[in-house]
Scaffold this motif. Structure first.
Motif, short mmCIF file in Angstrom:
data_model
loop_
_atom_site.label_atom_id
_atom_site.label_comp_id
_atom_site.label_asym_id
_atom_site.label_seq_id
_atom_site.Cartn_x
_atom_site.Cartn_y
_atom_site.Cartn_z
N THR A 32 42.08 41.58 75.27
CA THR A 32 43.21 40.78 75.73
C THR A 32 44.11 41.65 76.61
OG1 THR A 32 44.58 41.36 73.83
CG2 THR A 32 43.22 39.38 73.61
N PRO A 33 44.84 41.04 77.54
CA PRO A 33 45.72 41.81 78.44
C PRO A 33 46.76 42.66 77.70
CG PRO A 33 45.47 39.59 79.28
CD PRO A 33 44.82 39.62 77.91
N GLU A 34 47.29 42.18 76.58
CA GLU A 34 48.31 42.95 75.87
C GLU A 34 47.76 44.23 75.24
OE1 GLU A 34 47.18 39.22 73.68
OE2 GLU A 34 48.27 39.53 75.52
N HIS A 35 46.45 44.32 75.07
CA HIS A 35 45.82 45.54 74.54
C HIS A 35 45.22 46.40 75.63
CE1 HIS A 35 45.57 42.97 70.79
NE2 HIS A 35 46.43 43.93 70.51
N ALA A 36 45.17 45.90 76.86
CA ALA A 36 44.56 46.61 77.98
C ALA A 36 45.62 47.44 78.70
CB ALA A 36 43.89 45.63 78.93
N GLY A 37 46.19 48.39 78.01
CA GLY A 37 47.25 49.22 78.58
C GLY A 37 46.97 50.70 78.41
N ILE A 38 47.71 51.48 79.18
CA ILE A 38 47.62 52.94 79.10
C ILE A 38 48.83 53.43 78.32
CG2 ILE A 38 47.66 55.10 80.40
CD1 ILE A 38 46.45 53.50 82.75
N LYS A 39 48.57 54.22 77.29
CA LYS A 39 49.65 54.83 76.52
C LYS A 39 49.74 56.29 76.91
CE LYS A 39 49.38 51.70 72.62
NZ LYS A 39 50.63 51.01 72.81
N LEU A 40 50.97 56.75 77.15
CA LEU A 40 51.22 58.14 77.53
C LEU A 40 51.85 58.88 76.37
CD1 LEU A 40 52.73 57.52 81.06
CD2 LEU A 40 50.41 58.25 80.53
N TYR A 41 51.47 60.16 76.22
CA TYR A 41 52.03 61.01 75.18
C TYR A 41 52.42 62.35 75.79
CZ TYR A 41 49.88 57.63 72.07
OH TYR A 41 49.53 56.47 71.44
N GLN A 51 56.98 53.47 78.37
CA GLN A 51 56.37 52.21 77.96
C GLN A 51 54.87 52.23 78.21
OE1 GLN A 51 58.02 49.77 76.47
NE2 GLN A 51 60.01 50.75 76.67
N THR A 52 54.14 51.37 77.53
CA THR A 52 52.71 51.19 77.80
C THR A 52 52.56 50.64 79.22
OG1 THR A 52 52.26 50.72 75.48
CG2 THR A 52 50.62 49.97 77.07
N LEU A 53 51.63 51.22 79.98
CA LEU A 53 51.39 50.79 81.36
C LEU A 53 50.42 49.62 81.36
CD1 LEU A 53 50.98 54.31 83.01
CD2 LEU A 53 53.07 53.01 82.58
N LEU A 54 50.91 48.45 81.72
CA LEU A 54 50.11 47.23 81.70
C LEU A 54 49.75 46.78 83.11
CD1 LEU A 54 52.10 45.28 78.97
CD2 LEU A 54 49.95 46.53 78.69
N GLY A 55 48.64 46.08 83.24
CA GLY A 55 48.22 45.55 84.53
C GLY A 55 46.78 45.09 84.53
N HIS A 56 46.05 45.42 83.48
CA HIS A 56 44.65 45.03 83.37
C HIS A 56 44.47 43.88 82.40
CE1 HIS A 56 42.98 48.27 85.78
NE2 HIS A 56 43.81 49.11 85.18
N GLN A 57 43.28 43.26 82.46
CA GLN A 57 42.94 42.15 81.58
C GLN A 57 41.95 42.57 80.49
OE1 GLN A 57 44.46 39.05 82.05
NE2 GLN A 57 45.62 40.26 83.52
N LEU A 58 41.13 43.60 80.80
CA LEU A 58 40.08 44.05 79.88
C LEU A 58 40.14 45.57 79.72
CD1 LEU A 58 37.13 41.83 81.16
CD2 LEU A 58 38.46 41.50 79.07
N THR A 59 39.20 46.13 78.99
CA THR A 59 39.15 47.56 78.68
C THR A 59 39.24 48.44 79.92
OG1 THR A 59 37.81 47.10 76.74
CG2 THR A 59 37.76 49.35 77.58
N ILE A 60 40.13 49.41 79.88
CA ILE A 60 40.26 50.40 80.96
C ILE A 60 39.15 51.42 80.77
CG2 ILE A 60 41.74 52.22 81.90
CD1 ILE A 60 44.13 50.44 80.88
N VAL A 75 41.01 52.06 86.36
CA VAL A 75 40.07 50.97 86.65
C VAL A 75 39.60 50.41 85.32
CG1 VAL A 75 39.31 51.85 88.89
CG2 VAL A 75 38.10 52.54 86.84
N SER A 76 39.19 49.14 85.35
CA SER A 76 38.81 48.52 84.08
C SER A 76 37.64 47.58 84.26
CB SER A 76 40.00 47.76 83.48
OG SER A 76 40.17 46.53 84.12
N ARG A 77 37.20 47.04 83.14
CA ARG A 77 36.07 46.10 83.14
C ARG A 77 36.42 44.78 83.79
NH1 ARG A 77 33.21 47.42 77.36
NH2 ARG A 77 32.34 49.39 78.07
N ASP A 78 37.67 44.55 84.10
CA ASP A 78 38.05 43.32 84.80
C ASP A 78 37.81 43.46 86.31
OD1 ASP A 78 40.18 44.95 85.56
OD2 ASP A 78 41.65 43.87 84.37
N ARG A 79 37.27 44.62 86.73
CA ARG A 79 36.88 44.90 88.11
C ARG A 79 38.07 45.03 89.06
NH1 ARG A 79 31.15 41.88 89.12
NH2 ARG A 79 30.29 42.43 87.10
N ILE A 80 39.20 45.45 88.53
CA ILE A 80 40.35 45.75 89.38
C ILE A 80 40.83 47.16 89.10
CG2 ILE A 80 41.10 43.33 89.54
CD1 ILE A 80 43.38 44.06 87.61
#
Length: 94
Positions: A32-41, A51-60, A75-80
């Protein structure tokens, strides 16, 4: 010492370290898009950074920092692909 990796990084799929070694970026499996984010530490404290970096629909599938650490490309499995720029301590998506 208990192993908390499964809690912090469930099904970790992609990892990148900044060239300065100050940040680590992670992405987990997502359906889901809400789980397809990048977390920085921050590597100095291992605490979340921003904040979590959001912009994808599927697994990065890939994350990369630019040589000057000003940008993160993913890049992710949503092909963007998504390009994030750090401005004033925050990441802005293009």
């Amino acid at each position: 010492m208990p192993n908390h990796a499964h809690v912090l990084f469930p099904q970790l799929h992609s990892v990148a370290v900044s060239h300065s070694k100050g940040l680590i970026a992670t992405a987990c499996r997502a359906t889901t898009p809400e789980h397809a984010g990048i977390k920085l530490y921050e590597t100095s404290t291992w605490q979340p950074f921003g904040q979590t970096l959001l912009g994808h629909q599927l697994t990065i599938t890939r994350i990369a920092f630019s040589p000057d650490d000003k940008y993160i490309l993913s890049v992710s499995r949503d092909r963007i692909w998504c390009l994030f720029e750090f401005m004033d301590g925050k990441a802005v998506i293009y």
